[in-house]
Structures are given as C-alpha cells and as structure tokens.
Design a protein around this motif. Structure first.
Motif, PDB file in Angstrom:
ATOM      1  N   UNK A  49       0.817  -1.214   0.000  1.00 51.51           N
ATOM      2  CA  UNK A  49       0.000   0.000   0.000  1.00 51.51           C
ATOM      3  C   UNK A  49       0.851   1.265   0.000  1.00 51.51           C
ATOM      4  N   UNK A  50       1.966   1.224   0.706  1.00 48.10           N
ATOM      5  CA  UNK A  50       2.844   2.395   0.734  1.00 48.10           C
ATOM      6  C   UNK A  50       3.370   2.686  -0.676  1.00 48.10           C
ATOM      7  N   UNK A  51       3.738   1.615  -1.391  1.00 50.64           N
ATOM      8  CA  UNK A  51       4.194   1.758  -2.775  1.00 50.64           C
ATOM      9  C   UNK A  51       3.080   2.339  -3.640  1.00 50.64           C
ATOM     10  N   UNK A  52       1.861   1.824  -3.447  1.00 55.66           N
ATOM     11  CA  UNK A  52       0.723   2.270  -4.255  1.00 55.66           C
ATOM     12  C   UNK A  52       0.418   3.749  -4.016  1.00 55.66           C
ATOM     13  N   UNK A  53       0.432   4.169  -2.753  1.00 59.00           N
ATOM     14  CA  UNK A  53       0.160   5.575  -2.443  1.00 59.00           C
ATOM     15  C   UNK A  53       1.250   6.488  -3.010  1.00 59.00           C
TER      16      UNK A  53
END
Length: 330
Positions: A49-53
C-alpha cells in the motif's frame, strides 16, 4: 479507465546504450519477467500500500507536467488529461514489479501504459506497424518519458508498448525485427547481474555528453565502440556465434576501459574476470552506475560456476534454445 487493463513488460537494450546517441545501431527486446499495469488502490490486490500511495502521488505530479505541456501548446498528441486526473483522484497507481533505476524500463512501461489508456486516436501496438508509425510513436514517447530523465529517446517506452524486438539502424530508421531460431549454441545464454543498488540515469547521460565534447573520446566512440556494437547486432541476427562473441569481447573491453564511471566499482573486477577467462562478457544495462549489468555467455553453467566463486549470482534472461522462441512469440 477500462476494466480490462493491459500489462506492459520491462525492456532490455541488448546493444546501443549510449552509442545510439552517436548514431550507432541498437537492439532492444521486451523482458516479460518484470511487468506493470495501471490499477486502483481500492481494488482487492495483494500489493504494498505504501508503494501504491507513493505511485499515486507521483502520477499526480506527472499530471502537472502534462498539464503544462497542454497549456503551452507543446503536447504533440491528444491525451485525455481530464480522465487521467479523475482516475488519480480515485486512487490510480502503477502496479509494477519492474525495479526503478535498474535500466530495464520502469518509466518506459509506465509511459506505454498511460499512452495506451489515455492517448486519443492512438497508434495501435501491432506487430505489423509501419516505420512511419514507429517514428511517430517514438516522438510521442520521448516527450512522455522526458519528465523522468530530463531527455529521452523514446525507445524504452516504444519497446514496452510494442512488446516486440526493435532494431535501430538510424534516428529515422526503426523497425520490429525477428531473431533467427536455433542458430546459436544451446548452451549459451543472456543473463543479468544485480549490482544491489539503483543507478542514476540523468547525471550519467549528462557526463557522457560532456565527454563526447572531447575529440579523443568521441573518436574512440565512433571508431571503436560503434563498430563493435553494430557488428554484435548484425552477427546476433544472422546467427554468427563466433563473430558475435569476438565483437562482444571487444565491446566489453572498450566499456571497461573508457566508461568506468558507468560501472560500479565493486563489479569492475568481476567484469575483468569475464574477459580474462572468456567464460562470460559483461556490458551496461541501461545507463549504468548501478542497477543490472547485462551478461552473455557461450556456456551458462560455466558462467554460473565462475561467478559463484566470487559470490555473484546471475539471473538468466534467455537460454539460446528457448530465447528465440520466447522472443518470436512476444
């Protein structure tokens, strides 16, 4: 955005890194091991999720770049910026396994995906595309990718978009190409070596341009590097293994001697061992400085054994008996 999203592969420029700037030939292929596709954060996907954000934030910044091009009347093709911005607000990001800064087309795959999704009246990614259409696409992708590197030839995203090997025979002479089947020894292979850290494209490309202002350096590129590079491409396509490795050795030796800043210090000895033992030959993959190194060998098992002595593992890209079928079927 369309429900059915297309996947775009990484690319490997087998030959032509840097030298294409000086009008050499080039040969680039898709690499399906790494890939990316547009997606939304709120979808049920097993992703970081951190990568996606972070990807979503970067797309928002990228939309400002496109907006400025449109406002200044400089964007050379039609792009549905309104839909792009709406999708960003909905959580659009680029789901990708392509490592950034490793010379295998992370930004190229993203540009290909964005053009495919939001380009208007776009040129289809057909295997039977004309040379004129390829040149038009190259210009479009050069503009799209310049945001990431300061300047771009457009070749990386072009390869990611077409998903087929491309031969470059001049700035205005690009075409898809087939590589002949089963003409090289089946023990041979192409492989990657992970240097363990990302490279920085823009400063190294700037350095190369500065070096080319020196007559002696430019002369060595023109009289040595380019002939080795071009002969590698010609002999690879013709299936002339002996001639291929003869020129590859010359190219590898030239790079080690003349383009040291692009080769990570800790891998110069490994590079030299390949030349001394003739078990493998290394060259740059991407702009260098880190990321992957690209290797070729006439005997994969011997190369593995030699590199293992120095605690280096290789990542097979293609084995000759299988590579050609894989490339032909992409």
């Amino acid at each position: 955005m369309n429900d059915k999203r297309e996947v775009f592969y990484a690319k490997i420029m087998l030959f032509g890194e840097y030298s294409v700037i000086c009008d050499s030939m080039g040969l680039t292929i898709p690499y399906a091991h790494f890939k990316g596709e547009l997606s939304f954060i709120n979808e049920d996907k097993y992703t970081d999720l951190e990568f996606a954000y972070e990807s979503n934030r970067q797309l928002k910044k990228y939309s400002l770049y496109l907006q400025k091009l449109i406002d200044d009347g400089e964007l050379i093709f039609e792009f549905d910026l309104s839909s792009f911005k709406k999708d960003i607000d909905k959580g659009l990001y680029f789901e990708s396994s392509i490592p950034q800064g490793f010379g295998i087309g992370s930004s190229g795959a993203l540009c290909a995906a964005l053009y495919n999704e939001y380009g208007q009246n776009k040129i289809p990614n057909s295997r039977h595309i004309s040379k004129k259409e390829i040149l038009n696409l190259k210009k479009i992708f050069a503009q799209l990718e310049s945001y990431f590197h300061g300047v771009s030839s457009g070749i990386d995203p072009l390869n990611c978009y077409l998903k087929h090997p491309i031969i470059i025979q001049g700035k205005a002479d690009l075409s898809t190409v087939g590589i002949p089947r089963n003409k090289h020894d089946e023990k041979g292979a192409i492989f990657l070596i992970n240097t363990g850290h990302a490279g920085m494209t823009e400063p190294l490309v700037k350095l190369f341009f500065e070096q080319c202002k020196q007559h002696s350096f430019y002369k060595s590129i023109r009289d040595e590097m380019i002939p080795f590079n071009n002969n590698c491409i010609k002999s690879l396509i013709k299936g002339e293994t002996k001639e291929f490795f003869k020129n590859l050795r010359g190219l590898s030796k030239f790079l080690l001697k003349n383009m040291e800043p692009m080769i990570p210090e800790t891998f110069k000895e490994i590079w030299n061992i390949g030349l001394d033992t003739s078990t493998y030959y290394l060259k740059l993959c991407g702009s260098g400085g880190g990321g992957f190194l690209l290797g070729f060998t006439e005997d994969l098992e011997k190369a593995k054994f030699e590199l293992k002595k120095h605690n280096v593992e290789l990542i097979p890209v293609y084995k000759n008996a299988k590579v050609i079928d894989t490339i032909k079927n992409i």
